[in-house]
Design a protein around this motif. Structure first.
Motif, PDB file in Angstrom:
ATOM      1  N   UNK A  82      48.112 -35.638  -7.060  1.00 38.30           N
ATOM      2  CA  UNK A  82      49.227 -35.404  -6.145  1.00 38.30           C
ATOM      3  C   UNK A  82      49.816 -36.719  -5.655  1.00 38.30           C
ATOM      4  N   UNK A  83      51.019 -36.600  -5.128  1.00 43.72           N
ATOM      5  CA  UNK A  83      51.661 -37.654  -4.356  1.00 43.72           C
ATOM      6  C   UNK A  83      51.736 -37.147  -2.918  1.00 43.72           C
ATOM      7  N   UNK A  84      51.452 -38.016  -1.974  1.00 47.37           N
ATOM      8  CA  UNK A  84      51.561 -37.687  -0.554  1.00 47.37           C
ATOM      9  C   UNK A  84      52.847 -38.317  -0.024  1.00 47.37           C
ATOM     10  N   UNK A  85      53.611 -37.552   0.734  1.00 48.99           N
ATOM     11  CA  UNK A  85      54.888 -38.019   1.259  1.00 48.99           C
ATOM     12  C   UNK A  85      54.917 -37.761   2.756  1.00 48.99           C
ATOM     13  N   UNK A  86      55.168 -38.815   3.542  1.00 47.95           N
ATOM     14  CA  UNK A  86      55.372 -38.617   4.977  1.00 47.95           C
ATOM     15  C   UNK A  86      56.645 -37.794   5.138  1.00 47.95           C
ATOM     16  N   UNK A  87      56.540 -36.636   5.774  1.00 53.48           N
ATOM     17  CA  UNK A  87      57.694 -35.735   5.844  1.00 53.48           C
ATOM     18  C   UNK A  87      57.586 -34.869   7.085  1.00 53.48           C
ATOM     19  N   UNK A  88      58.397 -35.179   8.095  1.00 54.43           N
ATOM     20  CA  UNK A  88      58.377 -34.387   9.327  1.00 54.43           C
ATOM     21  C   UNK A  88      59.518 -33.382   9.394  1.00 54.43           C
ATOM     22  N   UNK A  89      60.210 -33.160   8.279  1.00 55.86           N
ATOM     23  CA  UNK A  89      61.393 -32.295   8.281  1.00 55.86           C
ATOM     24  C   UNK A  89      61.077 -30.827   8.544  1.00 55.86           C
TER      25      UNK A  89
ATOM     26  N   UNK B 159      58.399 -25.582  11.685  1.00 57.37           N
ATOM     27  CA  UNK B 159      57.947 -24.489  10.831  1.00 57.37           C
ATOM     28  C   UNK B 159      56.452 -24.603  10.544  1.00 57.37           C
ATOM     29  N   UNK B 160      55.964 -25.835  10.381  1.00 56.55           N
ATOM     30  CA  UNK B 160      54.539 -26.038  10.141  1.00 56.55           C
ATOM     31  C   UNK B 160      53.725 -25.651  11.372  1.00 56.55           C
ATOM     32  N   UNK B 161      54.206 -25.986  12.551  1.00 52.73           N
ATOM     33  CA  UNK B 161      53.529 -25.546  13.781  1.00 52.73           C
ATOM     34  C   UNK B 161      53.322 -24.032  13.753  1.00 52.73           C
ATOM     35  N   UNK B 162      54.401 -23.303  13.475  1.00 52.00           N
ATOM     36  CA  UNK B 162      54.334 -21.838  13.454  1.00 52.00           C
ATOM     37  C   UNK B 162      53.416 -21.349  12.335  1.00 52.00           C
ATOM     38  N   UNK B 163      53.468 -21.996  11.192  1.00 56.29           N
ATOM     39  CA  UNK B 163      52.625 -21.593  10.060  1.00 56.29           C
ATOM     40  C   UNK B 163      51.152 -21.796  10.382  1.00 56.29           C
ATOM     41  N   UNK B 164      50.812 -22.902  11.051  1.00 49.42           N
ATOM     42  CA  UNK B 164      49.415 -23.125  11.443  1.00 49.42           C
ATOM     43  C   UNK B 164      48.944 -22.045  12.410  1.00 49.42           C
TER      44      UNK B 164
END
Length: 125
Positions: free
Chosen positions: A81-88, A92-97
């Protein structure tokens, strides 16, 4: 140097939805992998996302940032994999967690600073 990425397959994304944890490892300069670490993850808009519950000082996270490539393992599978810093997709990630893991203390830690500032998109290579 740009790292070529490919999209996750539908089967892989479905698998990520089924498993409760994945393992990640950053790559060393020579291409070998650092130690595997269990992380919580979520799929948002077809993107695999992870955060460091212990913030930006966590050893695995520091190791991943050195090369921004490595591996992910889940349910007997493993991919480069490649890891990418991405806060976009942070909201949505908060809600998904919360939807995935509930609103207990670990999720609240993941959804607050400093952990929230460590969002990584994990792209298949």
């Amino acid at each position: 140097m740009e790292i070529a990425t490919t999209a996750w397959t539908k089967d892989e994304l479905d698998a990520f939805e089924r498993v409760s944890e994945i393992r990640v490892a950053g790559a060393r300069r020579d291409g070998s992998l650092r130690s595997w670490r269990i992380v919580w993850h979520a799929v948002v808009d077809g993107q695999l996302l992870v955060r460091s519950v212990n913030g930006p000082e966590a050893q695995w996270y520091v190791g991943v940032l050195r090369q921004l490539r490595g591996g992910v393992a889940w349910d007997g599978e493993e991919r480069d994999v490649a890891f990418v810093l991405d806060d976009s997709l942070d909201d949505e990630l908060d809600a998904a967690y919360v939807a995935r893991y509930g609103n207990g203390a670990p999720t609240r830690r993941l959804n607050a600073e400093p952990a929230r500032g460590t969002t990584l998109r994990v792209d298949a290579r």
